[in-house]
Design a protein around this motif. Structure first.
Motif, PDB file in Angstrom:
ATOM      1  N   MET A 126      39.620  27.417  42.793  1.00  0.00           N
ATOM      2  CA  MET A 126      38.177  27.194  42.723  1.00  0.00           C
ATOM      3  C   MET A 126      37.723  26.361  43.912  1.00  0.00           C
ATOM      4  O   MET A 126      38.305  25.314  44.209  1.00  0.00           O
ATOM      5  CB  MET A 126      37.819  26.495  41.416  1.00  0.00           C
ATOM      6  CG  MET A 126      37.971  27.369  40.172  1.00  0.00           C
ATOM      7  SD  MET A 126      36.878  28.797  40.167  1.00  0.00           S
ATOM      8  CE  MET A 126      35.277  28.001  40.130  1.00  0.00           C
ATOM      9  N   GLN A 127      36.688  26.837  44.587  1.00  0.00           N
ATOM     10  CA  GLN A 127      36.132  26.159  45.740  1.00  0.00           C
ATOM     11  C   GLN A 127      34.653  25.868  45.488  1.00  0.00           C
ATOM     12  O   GLN A 127      34.015  26.536  44.667  1.00  0.00           O
ATOM     13  CB  GLN A 127      36.245  27.050  46.990  1.00  0.00           C
ATOM     14  CG  GLN A 127      37.661  27.468  47.346  1.00  0.00           C
ATOM     15  CD  GLN A 127      38.478  26.305  47.872  1.00  0.00           C
ATOM     16  OE1 GLN A 127      37.942  25.393  48.519  1.00  0.00           O
ATOM     17  NE2 GLN A 127      39.776  26.322  47.617  1.00  0.00           N
ATOM     18  N   THR A 142      33.285  29.654  49.484  1.00  0.00           N
ATOM     19  CA  THR A 142      33.705  30.950  48.955  1.00  0.00           C
ATOM     20  C   THR A 142      34.437  31.763  50.022  1.00  0.00           C
ATOM     21  O   THR A 142      33.991  31.853  51.174  1.00  0.00           O
ATOM     22  CB  THR A 142      32.482  31.758  48.471  1.00  0.00           C
ATOM     23  OG1 THR A 142      31.841  31.039  47.422  1.00  0.00           O
ATOM     24  CG2 THR A 142      32.898  33.128  47.966  1.00  0.00           C
ATOM     25  N   TYR A 185      40.090  34.267  42.655  1.00  0.00           N
ATOM     26  CA  TYR A 185      39.990  32.988  43.368  1.00  0.00           C
ATOM     27  C   TYR A 185      41.327  32.730  44.056  1.00  0.00           C
ATOM     28  O   TYR A 185      42.154  31.943  43.589  1.00  0.00           O
ATOM     29  CB  TYR A 185      39.625  31.872  42.395  1.00  0.00           C
ATOM     30  CG  TYR A 185      38.284  32.101  41.728  1.00  0.00           C
ATOM     31  CD1 TYR A 185      37.090  31.830  42.396  1.00  0.00           C
ATOM     32  CD2 TYR A 185      38.202  32.601  40.437  1.00  0.00           C
ATOM     33  CE1 TYR A 185      35.862  32.047  41.812  1.00  0.00           C
ATOM     34  CE2 TYR A 185      36.974  32.826  39.827  1.00  0.00           C
ATOM     35  CZ  TYR A 185      35.812  32.549  40.524  1.00  0.00           C
ATOM     36  OH  TYR A 185      34.596  32.774  39.932  1.00  0.00           O
ATOM     37  N   GLY A 197      31.412  29.934  39.715  1.00  0.00           N
ATOM     38  CA  GLY A 197      31.616  30.257  41.118  1.00  0.00           C
ATOM     39  C   GLY A 197      30.627  31.268  41.655  1.00  0.00           C
ATOM     40  O   GLY A 197      29.432  31.225  41.365  1.00  0.00           O
ATOM     41  N   ASP A 233      37.418  37.543  48.850  1.00  0.00           N
ATOM     42  CA  ASP A 233      37.307  37.453  47.388  1.00  0.00           C
ATOM     43  C   ASP A 233      35.914  37.860  46.930  1.00  0.00           C
ATOM     44  O   ASP A 233      35.747  38.587  45.948  1.00  0.00           O
ATOM     45  CB  ASP A 233      37.615  36.024  46.916  1.00  0.00           C
ATOM     46  CG  ASP A 233      39.066  35.644  47.097  1.00  0.00           C
ATOM     47  OD1 ASP A 233      39.891  36.540  47.370  1.00  0.00           O
ATOM     48  OD2 ASP A 233      39.378  34.444  46.979  1.00  0.00           O
TER      49      ASP A 233
END
Length: 283
Positions: free
Chosen positions: A118-119, A124, A114, A173, A128
């Motif tokens: 964190m999204q 995203t 990440y 995620g 990644d």
């Protein structure tokens, strides 16, 4: 012959239930041990107890040192699966130093970077996500491809997935879609390998486990505690329980199972409307 006689009728004779797996002397490669809390470590211990010849493949020399302490009788090799040439190299090293045929391979590898924290899922980061797919999913396909000449005709390949990819756990995620791709690859690998072998491909899908890798997931402890209460027995799934299932899938006793993800969640998936949990919400 009645049941006791089938097991042996000598007084106080101890029955070795690990013989049930028929793994004595069989060579099995395990990718992914990081430390003693790893799923790969637990699987290695179960297989060693069953008499299998366990070969470990780890990411770095630092992990190799830890692995040799845990498994002093096992050969240990290094391979960062992110680069495909490393998989080819380690295959050649195992072929030269250990030989075949291999009765099984365990793929216990997952990685998520990440890079921007964190999204929300729609945010995203592409690089990644693609890196996670490469390491966590494509590496399993690549290992199967490059190791195919070393495999026994009826070998078993097992990967570690998750109990469900249809639940939007925000703190997990984008890894659930990555695991969904891994699950989907099982039937395609089974089909393509069926052209020249009886090699099987399956996954163990455990619910939340207490591992070092999971400890790095934001909010994981809260999710783990919730899962413990959602399990009918009110006791969290233990890593050894997932490892036992993996050992079964690696054995000839599971010869009728292929292309499947075997969920190991101690009943959590059928108990979300547990009365104690409901009472805590509505009270």
């Amino acid at each position: 012959m009645d049941f006791p006689e089938a097991l042996g009728n000598k007084k106080n004779e101890k029955v070795n239930w690990m013989d049930f797996l028929r793994l004595e002397g069989k060579k099995i490669v395990i990718f992914g041990l990081a430390n003693r809390k790893s799923v790969a470590c637990a699987i290695g211990k179960v297989l060693a107890e069953a008499g299998a010849e366990v070969i470990h493949v780890v990411r770095s020399e630092e992990r190799a040192k830890a692995c040799r302490k845990l498994f002093p009788d096992s050969p240990v090799f290094c391979c960062d699966v992110e680069e495909e040439e490393n998989i080819i190299r380690v295959r050649d090293e195992i072929a030269d130093q250990v030989g075949g045929p291999l009765a099984g391979i365990v793929h216990s590898i997952a990685f998520a970077n990440y890079s921007e924290g964190m999204q929300p899922f729609h945010g995203t980061v592409k690089k990644d996500f693609l890196q996670a797919v490469n390491i966590s999913c494509f590496s399993f396909i690549s290992i199967a491809n490059h190791f195919k000449e070393l495999l026994a005709p009826d070998a078993s390949l097992v990967t570690i997935s998750i109990s469900t990819t249809r639940m939007a756990a925000e703190n997990y995620g984008y890894m659930a879609p990555v695991k969904a791709a891994l699950d989907s690859s099982l039937c395609f690998l089974t089909k393509s390998f069926s052209a020249f072998s009886q090699v099987r491909f399956n996954a163990v899908g455990p619910s939340l486990l207490k591992t070092s890798a999971s400890a790095g997931i934001p909010g994981y402890i809260d999710s783990y505690l919730f899962a413990e209460q959602a399990i009918p027995r009110k006791k969290a799934l233990e890593t050894i329980e997932a490892a036992n299932t993996a050992a079964f899938l690696l054995s000839e006793r599971s010869s009728g199972i292929t292309g499947q993800t075997i969920v190991v969640d101690a009943g959590m998936g059928s108990n979300y409307f547990d009365h104690a949990l409901i009472n805590k919400v509505v009270s």
